[in-house]
Scaffold this motif. Structure first.
Motif, PDB file in Angstrom:
ATOM      1  N   ILE A  56       1.070  -1.111  -0.187  1.00 41.84           N
ATOM      2  CA  ILE A  56      -0.020  -0.018  -0.117  1.00 41.84           C
ATOM      3  C   ILE A  56       0.891   1.170   0.146  1.00 41.84           C
ATOM      4  N   LYS A  57       0.798   2.334  -1.032  1.00 44.13           N
ATOM      5  CA  LYS A  57       1.565   3.398  -0.949  1.00 44.13           C
ATOM      6  C   LYS A  57       0.791   4.310  -1.395  1.00 44.13           C
ATOM      7  N   GLY A  58       1.133   5.674  -1.126  1.00 41.99           N
ATOM      8  CA  GLY A  58       0.427   6.764  -1.536  1.00 41.99           C
ATOM      9  C   GLY A  58       1.067   8.123  -0.928  1.00 41.99           C
ATOM     10  N   ILE A  59       0.436   9.252  -1.089  1.00 41.86           N
ATOM     11  CA  ILE A  59       0.747  10.435  -0.527  1.00 41.86           C
ATOM     12  C   ILE A  59      -0.082  11.077   0.406  1.00 41.86           C
ATOM     13  N   VAL A  60       0.428  11.663   1.545  1.00 40.47           N
ATOM     14  CA  VAL A  60      -0.633  12.354   2.285  1.00 40.47           C
ATOM     15  C   VAL A  60      -0.596  13.854   2.177  1.00 40.47           C
TER      16      VAL A  60
ATOM     17  N   THR B 206       0.078  20.342  -1.348  1.00 42.65           N
ATOM     18  CA  THR B 206       1.208  20.411  -0.157  1.00 42.65           C
ATOM     19  C   THR B 206       1.267  19.073   0.471  1.00 42.65           C
ATOM     20  N   PRO B 207       2.460  18.471   0.636  1.00 47.85           N
ATOM     21  CA  PRO B 207       2.755  17.172   1.198  1.00 47.85           C
ATOM     22  C   PRO B 207       2.588  17.309   2.695  1.00 47.85           C
ATOM     23  N   LEU B 208       2.493  16.406   3.533  1.00 48.72           N
ATOM     24  CA  LEU B 208       2.519  16.548   4.833  1.00 48.72           C
ATOM     25  C   LEU B 208       3.731  15.742   5.071  1.00 48.72           C
ATOM     26  N   VAL B 209       4.722  16.337   5.587  1.00 47.68           N
ATOM     27  CA  VAL B 209       6.037  15.848   6.007  1.00 47.68           C
ATOM     28  C   VAL B 209       6.009  15.105   7.393  1.00 47.68           C
ATOM     29  N   PHE B 210       6.292  13.831   7.530  1.00 45.09           N
ATOM     30  CA  PHE B 210       6.362  13.055   8.586  1.00 45.09           C
ATOM     31  C   PHE B 210       4.924  12.787   9.180  1.00 45.09           C
ATOM     32  N   ALA B 211       3.867  12.832   8.230  1.00 42.04           N
ATOM     33  CA  ALA B 211       2.509  12.222   8.892  1.00 42.04           C
ATOM     34  C   ALA B 211       2.660  10.946   9.313  1.00 42.04           C
ATOM     35  N   LYS B 212       2.130  10.465  10.290  1.00 40.36           N
ATOM     36  CA  LYS B 212       1.841   9.058  10.786  1.00 40.36           C
ATOM     37  C   LYS B 212       0.814   8.108  10.072  1.00 40.36           C
TER      38      LYS B 212
ATOM     39  N   THR C 255       5.402   9.370   6.774  1.00 38.27           N
ATOM     40  CA  THR C 255       5.702   9.881   5.458  1.00 38.27           C
ATOM     41  C   THR C 255       7.060  10.511   5.255  1.00 38.27           C
ATOM     42  N   ASN C 256       7.598  10.219   4.090  1.00 39.42           N
ATOM     43  CA  ASN C 256       9.111  11.145   3.909  1.00 39.42           C
ATOM     44  C   ASN C 256       9.103  12.451   3.389  1.00 39.42           C
ATOM     45  N   THR C 257       9.725  13.040   3.177  1.00 42.56           N
ATOM     46  CA  THR C 257       9.959  14.596   2.944  1.00 42.56           C
ATOM     47  C   THR C 257       9.036  15.062   1.712  1.00 42.56           C
ATOM     48  N   GLU C 258       8.684  14.025   1.045  1.00 43.04           N
ATOM     49  CA  GLU C 258       7.616  14.318   0.095  1.00 43.04           C
ATOM     50  C   GLU C 258       6.081  13.931   0.449  1.00 43.04           C
ATOM     51  N   GLY C 259       6.041  13.496   1.460  1.00 43.47           N
ATOM     52  CA  GLY C 259       4.674  13.102   1.819  1.00 43.47           C
ATOM     53  C   GLY C 259       4.313  11.804   1.261  1.00 43.47           C
ATOM     54  N   GLU C 260       5.240  10.865   1.077  1.00 42.94           N
ATOM     55  CA  GLU C 260       5.074   9.738   0.531  1.00 42.94           C
ATOM     56  C   GLU C 260       5.105   8.572   1.529  1.00 42.94           C
ATOM     57  N   TYR C 261       4.514   7.469   1.373  1.00 43.63           N
ATOM     58  CA  TYR C 261       4.754   6.312   2.440  1.00 43.63           C
ATOM     59  C   TYR C 261       4.568   5.056   1.494  1.00 43.63           C
TER      60      TYR C 261
ATOM     61  N   ASN D  97     -11.406  -1.200   5.598  1.00 44.40           N
ATOM     62  CA  ASN D  97     -11.563  -2.371   4.632  1.00 44.40           C
ATOM     63  C   ASN D  97     -10.536  -2.087   3.617  1.00 44.40           C
ATOM     64  N   VAL D  98      -9.461  -1.885   3.837  1.00 44.94           N
ATOM     65  CA  VAL D  98      -8.259  -1.790   2.784  1.00 44.94           C
ATOM     66  C   VAL D  98      -7.740  -3.087   2.753  1.00 44.94           C
ATOM     67  N   VAL D  99      -7.837  -3.490   1.338  1.00 42.79           N
ATOM     68  CA  VAL D  99      -7.578  -4.892   1.013  1.00 42.79           C
ATOM     69  C   VAL D  99      -6.072  -4.893   0.391  1.00 42.79           C
ATOM     70  N   VAL D 100      -5.372  -5.772   0.948  1.00 40.86           N
ATOM     71  CA  VAL D 100      -4.135  -5.841   0.486  1.00 40.86           C
ATOM     72  C   VAL D 100      -4.076  -7.337  -0.276  1.00 40.86           C
ATOM     73  N   LYS D 101      -3.820  -7.602  -1.469  1.00 30.81           N
ATOM     74  CA  LYS D 101      -3.509  -8.866  -2.069  1.00 30.81           C
ATOM     75  C   LYS D 101      -2.149  -9.224  -2.452  1.00 30.81           C
ATOM     76  N   ASN D 102      -1.968 -10.477  -2.742  1.00 29.74           N
ATOM     77  CA  ASN D 102      -0.789 -11.110  -2.623  1.00 29.74           C
ATOM     78  C   ASN D 102      -0.085 -10.487  -3.928  1.00 29.74           C
ATOM     79  N   ASN D 103       1.421  -9.919  -3.956  1.00 29.94           N
ATOM     80  CA  ASN D 103       2.012  -9.396  -4.779  1.00 29.94           C
ATOM     81  C   ASN D 103       1.282  -8.092  -5.794  1.00 29.94           C
ATOM     82  N   THR D 104       0.511  -7.482  -5.043  1.00 28.05           N
ATOM     83  CA  THR D 104      -0.065  -6.353  -5.488  1.00 28.05           C
ATOM     84  C   THR D 104      -0.012  -5.065  -5.036  1.00 28.05           C
ATOM     85  N   GLU D 105       0.054  -3.931  -5.802  1.00 23.17           N
ATOM     86  CA  GLU D 105       0.322  -2.572  -5.204  1.00 23.17           C
ATOM     87  C   GLU D 105      -1.086  -2.148  -5.238  1.00 23.17           C
ATOM     88  N   THR D 106      -1.226  -1.285  -4.151  1.00 20.07           N
ATOM     89  CA  THR D 106      -2.508  -0.355  -3.935  1.00 20.07           C
ATOM     90  C   THR D 106      -1.980   0.989  -3.714  1.00 20.07           C
ATOM     91  N   ASN D 107      -2.563   1.936  -4.478  1.00 22.18           N
ATOM     92  CA  ASN D 107      -2.470   3.278  -4.127  1.00 22.18           C
ATOM     93  C   ASN D 107      -3.314   3.974  -3.240  1.00 22.18           C
TER      94      ASN D 107
END
Length: 127
Positions: A36-40, A48-54, A66-72, A97-107
């Motif tokens: 699971i990846k995305g930007i906050v 405007t990204p939120l740096v170090f959001a939890k 999140t990193n300095t670009e708001g990514e996790y 209900n965030v579904v994580v599937k085998n070997n799949t990337e979810t944004n």
């Protein structure tokens, strides 16, 4: 005769164990984590990204920031999870209900809004 029987049983035991090892390692190879990846982002200052959001995975009590670009990015075993997005001074957002599937990337991008704090307090004079 007893020696032949011993070697025969040892051979069967060894080959049975090696076969089960191969089968179990085969299944271990086929079960991979999902991502699971995305930007906050800030809700008022769009894009405007939120740096170090939890981000917390409730079921695992696991958190990342999140990193300095708001990514996790979260690598999780397949399953269904609840994610909490949090930043100081902002309302926490709960995504269920965030579904994580085998070997799949979810944004999963999220936008957080500033908290509305009730400032009904008064300052009294010390005179």
């Amino acid at each position: 005769m007893k020696l032949k029987l011993f070697f025969f049983l040892a051979f069967i035991t060894f080959s049975a164990n090696s076969q089960s090892f191969k089968v179990s390692s085969f299944f271990a190879e086929t079960i991979k984590n999902g991502i699971i990846k995305g930007i906050v982002l800030d809700g008022e200052l769009e894009k405007t990204p939120l740096v170090f959001a939890k981000i917390t995975v409730k079921e695992l009590a696991k958190s990342i920031n999140t990193n300095t670009e708001g990514e996790y990015e979260l690598k999780l075993k397949p399953g269904i999870y609840t994610l909490l997005f949090d930043f100081i001074g902002y309302d926490t957002k709960k995504v269920i209900n965030v579904v994580v599937k085998n070997n799949t990337e979810t944004n999963l991008n999220q936008t957080l809004n500033a908290s509305t704090i009730n400032n009904n307090f008064s300052i009294t004079s010390l005179n």
